[in-house]
Design an enzyme around this catalytic site. Structure first.
Site, PDB file in Angstrom:
ATOM      1  N   THR A  11       0.809  -1.216   0.000  1.00 49.94           N
ATOM      2  CA  THR A  11       0.000   0.000   0.000  1.00 49.94           C
ATOM      3  C   THR A  11       0.841   1.265   0.000  1.00 49.94           C
ATOM      4  OG1 THR A  11      -1.850  -1.106   1.108  1.00 49.94           O
ATOM      5  CG2 THR A  11      -1.744   1.283   1.310  1.00 49.94           C
ATOM      6  N   SER A  58       2.153  -8.052  -0.272  1.00 54.26           N
ATOM      7  CA  SER A  58       2.810  -8.783   0.811  1.00 54.26           C
ATOM      8  C   SER A  58       2.309 -10.222   0.913  1.00 54.26           C
ATOM      9  CB  SER A  58       2.613  -8.060   2.147  1.00 54.26           C
ATOM     10  OG  SER A  58       1.257  -7.993   2.515  1.00 54.26           O
ATOM     11  N   THR A  90       1.347  -4.426   4.497  1.00 53.76           N
ATOM     12  CA  THR A  90       1.168  -4.713   5.923  1.00 53.76           C
ATOM     13  C   THR A  90       0.520  -6.065   6.214  1.00 53.76           C
ATOM     14  OG1 THR A  90      -0.978  -3.590   5.956  1.00 53.76           O
ATOM     15  CG2 THR A  90       0.977  -2.265   6.497  1.00 53.76           C
ATOM     16  N   ASP A  91      -0.049  -6.721   5.193  1.00 55.25           N
ATOM     17  CA  ASP A  91      -0.806  -7.947   5.474  1.00 55.25           C
ATOM     18  C   ASP A  91       0.029  -9.026   6.136  1.00 55.25           C
ATOM     19  OD1 ASP A  91      -3.146  -6.899   4.539  1.00 55.25           O
ATOM     20  OD2 ASP A  91      -3.113  -7.927   2.604  1.00 55.25           O
TER      21      ASP A  91
END
Length: 330
Positions: A11, A58, A90-91
């Site tokens: 992101t 990710s 960030t996942d």
């Protein structure tokens, strides 16, 4: 003074096209684009040596890709970098950061960051997160703390941080301990410093490919049918149990049989708190399962336990040493 910056997409690196299009947001920003968009970065006095790694979501990151970045970070430190910063989605950030922490051998900080709001939205958090990450990477108080996750001006230990919300800018927290510190008015404040563990060896890509570890969550009214096919091609299993480490009684014999063949690690699916050892004694309780040979995951959540177990298996660690490693890291 310089910092090695590796960009992996996510992101934080997304830019808009046409919101009416089928894919309105795509990975498009380079490291140069990212750094140019950060107010105050040029005035910080820190030079950035930017390397754009292949940009992927990710969810598509792998052990091998992250360990390649760790190796590149080690080379950068050997060449004089004061620290390393990685930007990614960030996942899977809580898992990649923990993998880095397990193998990072240097006192120089290895800082991972990302964003929850992409640059096409009002109030994107990526620039502030990147600036804070760079400040932490060169901060003397952050040396010797291993891998750190920095978002929202909070500094988290990789071994404790969790993504606790799907979309909030305050998604990252360390439920068991709280953050290690904060960035306040450009100053890095470390409030607590946990002890470091001895870095684990980095296995080969081939060994990682063979060290498959399954993750099995206990669920309401679970009869264990899905466990029948395990371990199959897996060399280990992590169980995400209820509460302090419980499963339905029907699962206990199957898990015990599996623990005779491969390492089976017991963790809690709750998101915080430890697996207990000897408080409850019913069939399927933590005491019963550990008596059947399951290993105590301690404070490690299921996702981090899987990272640790796979790394240990890929390094050829025997069962006794795996038990000792979970006693130390959990």
């Amino acid at each position: 003074m310089h910092v090695a910056l590796f960009t992996l997409g996510g992101t934080i690196a997304m830019a808009g096209t046409d919101r009416s299009a089928a894919d309105p947001v795509v990975n498009r920003l380079t490291g140069a684009d990212l750094t140019a968009a950060v107010p105050g970065l040029a005035e910080s006095g820190v030079r950035l040596h930017v390397q754009d790694v292949r940009a992927v979501p990710s969810a598509d990151l792998t052990f091998a890709r992250i360990l390649d970045v760790v190796a590149a970070g080690s080379r950068a430190v050997a060449e004089g970098a004061a620290g390393v910063v990685v930007t990614q989605g960030t996942d899977t950030l809580e898992e990649t950061a923990y993998l880095v922490d397990l193998v990072w051998p240097h006192p120089e900080p290895f800082v991972l960051t990302g964003a929850m709001r992409n640059p096409t939205l009002a109030g994107p958090d990526g620039p502030a997160n990147l600036l804070a990450a760079v400040r932490v990477a060169v901060a003397e108080p952050a040396r010797g703390l291993g891998a750190l996750v920095v978002l929202g001006d909070e500094i988290h230990a990789a071994r404790r941080v969790r993504k606790t919300h799907s979309s909030s800018t305050g998604a990252f927290a360390s439920p068991d301990t709280g953050p290690l510190g904060r960035v306040v008015e450009e100053r890095v404040r470390i409030l607590t410093a946990p002890p470091r563990h001895t870095p684990l060896p980095t296995p080969s890509t081939a060994a990682l490919a063979e060290a498959r570890v399954a993750l099995y969550p206990a669920t309401f009214d679970d009869d264990g049918t899905l466990l029948a096919g395990l371990p199959g091609g897996h060399r280990g299993l992590v169980v995400a149990g209820f509460g302090v480490g419980h499963v339905p009684s029907a699962l206990a014999p199957t898990l015990g049989a599996l623990a005779e063949r491969v390492p089976v690690v017991l963790t809690s699916r709750t998101g915080a708190g430890p697996v207990l050892r000897h408080t409850y004694g019913a069939i399927g309780s933590e005491t019963d399962l550990q008596r059947r040979g399951l290993l105590d995951g301690g404070l490690l959540d299921p996702y981090k336990a899987r990272v640790l177990l796979r790394l240990l298996l890929a390094s050829g660690t025997d069962h006794a040493a795996i038990r000792a490693a979970f006693a130390e890291h959990g």
